[in-house]
Design an enzyme around this catalytic site. Structure first.
Site, PDB file in Angstrom:
ATOM      1  N   VAL A 176       3.715   3.455  -5.791  1.00 51.92           N
ATOM      2  CA  VAL A 176       4.676   3.680  -6.381  1.00 51.92           C
ATOM      3  C   VAL A 176       5.095   5.221  -6.378  1.00 51.92           C
ATOM      4  O   VAL A 176       6.310   5.662  -6.423  1.00 51.92           O
ATOM      5  CB  VAL A 176       4.535   3.438  -8.106  1.00 51.92           C
ATOM      6  N   GLY A 393       2.892  -4.269  -8.761  1.00 52.86           N
ATOM      7  CA  GLY A 393       2.810  -3.504 -10.178  1.00 52.86           C
ATOM      8  C   GLY A 393       3.014  -2.159  -9.961  1.00 52.86           C
ATOM      9  O   GLY A 393       3.890  -1.588  -9.221  1.00 52.86           O
ATOM     10  N   GLU A 394       2.308  -1.374 -11.020  1.00 59.93           N
ATOM     11  CA  GLU A 394       2.555   0.288 -10.994  1.00 59.93           C
ATOM     12  C   GLU A 394       3.738   0.548 -11.365  1.00 59.93           C
ATOM     13  O   GLU A 394       4.125   1.746 -11.369  1.00 59.93           O
ATOM     14  CB  GLU A 394       2.329   0.755  -9.427  1.00 59.93           C
ATOM     15  N   GLY A 395       4.788  -0.226 -11.233  1.00 67.19           N
ATOM     16  CA  GLY A 395       6.121   0.007 -11.782  1.00 67.19           C
ATOM     17  C   GLY A 395       6.976   0.351 -10.430  1.00 67.19           C
ATOM     18  O   GLY A 395       8.126   0.625 -10.431  1.00 67.19           O
TER      19      GLY A 395
END
Length: 423
Positions: A176, A393-395
């Site tokens: 990210v 994930g992670e944004g």
């Protein structure tokens, strides 16, 4: 005001069980904190004339006092919680109508912008202005935490990865991070429940080390759930006060797709087999074990899932609860949120339950490979901007969608109107 919330009697001994009373008083204070109008907690307790040291000293140690009828009263200051339950106002209906009218009047063929046009109308409605301002100040917060279920075979990776990844975020070297650097998105990572002792600002909102294994115990105590919601609310306020026009909720935590699946299943009334995905890539016996754990968690929680706070306490985690508080508060403050994968969307489902109407302030950044995410997006009425098969994930999926949100706003702002053409 003095009000009785519950009672406890020390039937087991002839002396005051201070630890039990202190725990009960903490629980009742957590209940009182839910109601901002309550400033006194009272429980009924049997008399203990032979306690040593005297009863009065026991009570003083936990901030309480006894009165003549055997009632024990614990006083605390009136609590104004950063997090607020209850409905939120929707984005501007007037701006939405004006934006739709402007979209129809652009010097483009009717419907030619497709969903980019729909996104532009949403941006304008959340800003309350037409044409919309450019979306320049985007801020992502990664809520990190460990999960007790990670020790029960639900992930392809060990829990020790979580603190290592937090350090990678801080160094700006995670997936990210690269996307955020490319697209001008500010990233902040917070240790909400990492099973390690991290120092510095990253741990300023830490609730606990790891959340409970939800198939055998609650994820959180009621007080921890409230503290996590408050933490998310405080962080949202900080980011908004720093000028955020658009917020993103990211995640980091080995095993976190398991509580996310449980939260979505509980909120949608679905069995584990319909919502549980492969997370970091589990298959075979490991996947079967994951489904079993999610179903055990749902069965254990029972009808507690009818209440969103109880759902988070029983089946969630500190990091997911903080993210829910973050999103609900952003909506209450009138700042839109771009959702990421299944973790983010699970928190969004709870945010909508905690603050009905919040989902109108959310847009789905991407579709993940987790089945629970698609089911939850359908429930929220959201269509993902991207569908790239991502499951990082992670944004990261939301950050990858930021250029399209920005493009939508500038198209509605800068493209000429048919009415302006000399025809």
């Amino acid at each position: 005001m003095e009000e009785t919330f519950g009672s406890w009697q020390d039937h087991g001994t002839h002396h005051l069980d201070l630890a039990t009373f202190a725990a009960q008083l903490e629980r009742l204070r957590a209940v009182a904190a839910i109601d901002d109008h309550t400033d006194v907690v009272a429980v009924h307790l049997s008399h203990h004339h032979d306690a040593s040291p005297p009863l009065e000293e026991h009570l003083a140690a936990v901030g309480a006092r006894a009165v003549d009828d055997g009632t024990v009263v614990g006083h605390h200051e009136p609590v104004t919680s950063p997090f607020a339950l209850g409905p939120v106002d929707p984005p501007s209906a007037t701006a939405r109508a004006e934006a739709a009218e402007r979209l129809a009047g652009l010097a483009t063929p009717a419907g030619a912008l497709g969903r980019l046009g729909d996104l532009a109308v949403w941006v304008a409605a959340t800003q309350g202005t037409v044409p919309p301002e450019p979306v320049e100040r985007v801020r992502a917060v990664i809520f990190a935490g460990d999960h007790g279920v990670a020790r029960h075979g639900v992930s392809a990776y060990p829990a020790e990865v979580t603190p290592a990844m937090v350090q990678l975020f801080l160094a700006g070297r995670a997936g990210v991070s690269a996307l955020a650097n490319q697209h001008g998105v500010a990233v902040r990572v917070l240790d909400i429940a990492v099973d390690a002792d991290l120092d510095g600002p990253v741990a300023e909102h830490k609730i606990r080390r790891s959340s409970g294994a939800i198939h055998v115990e609650d994820a959180l105590t009621p007080a921890e759930t409230r503290a996590a919601l408050d933490a998310g609310a405080v962080v949202a306020a900080e980011e908004i006060d720093a000028g955020a026009q658009l917020l993103i909720s990211g995640d980091m935590g080995i095993g976190n797709t398991t509580p996310a699946a449980a939260l979505i299943a509980a909120s949608l009334g679905l069995p584990a087999i319909e919502v549980t995905g492969r997370g970091t890539g589990v298959d075979g016996d490991a996947f079967a074990r994951k489904v079993e754990i999610v179903q055990q968690a749902l069965d254990r929680a029972g009808d507690r899932v009818d209440d969103p706070v109880e759902t988070l306490t029983a089946l969630g985690s500190a990091d997911l609860a903080a993210a829910a508080g973050f999103m609900a508060t952003a909506a209450r403050r009138g700042v839109p949120v771009l959702l990421d994968g299944v973790i983010s969307v699970a928190s969004a489902v709870l945010a909508e339950r905690l603050a009905p109407g919040a989902a109108a302030w959310f847009a789905a950044g991407h579709r993940s490979t987790e089945p629970a995410q698609s089911l939850a997006l359908d429930k929220l009425g959201l269509v993902p901007i991207l569908d790239l098969g991502m499951r990082l994930g992670e944004g990261s999926g939301a950050v990858a969608a930021v250029p399209l949100v920005r493009s939508a706003a500038v198209v509605l702002r800068d493209v000429a109107l048919l009415a302006d053409l000399d025809l």
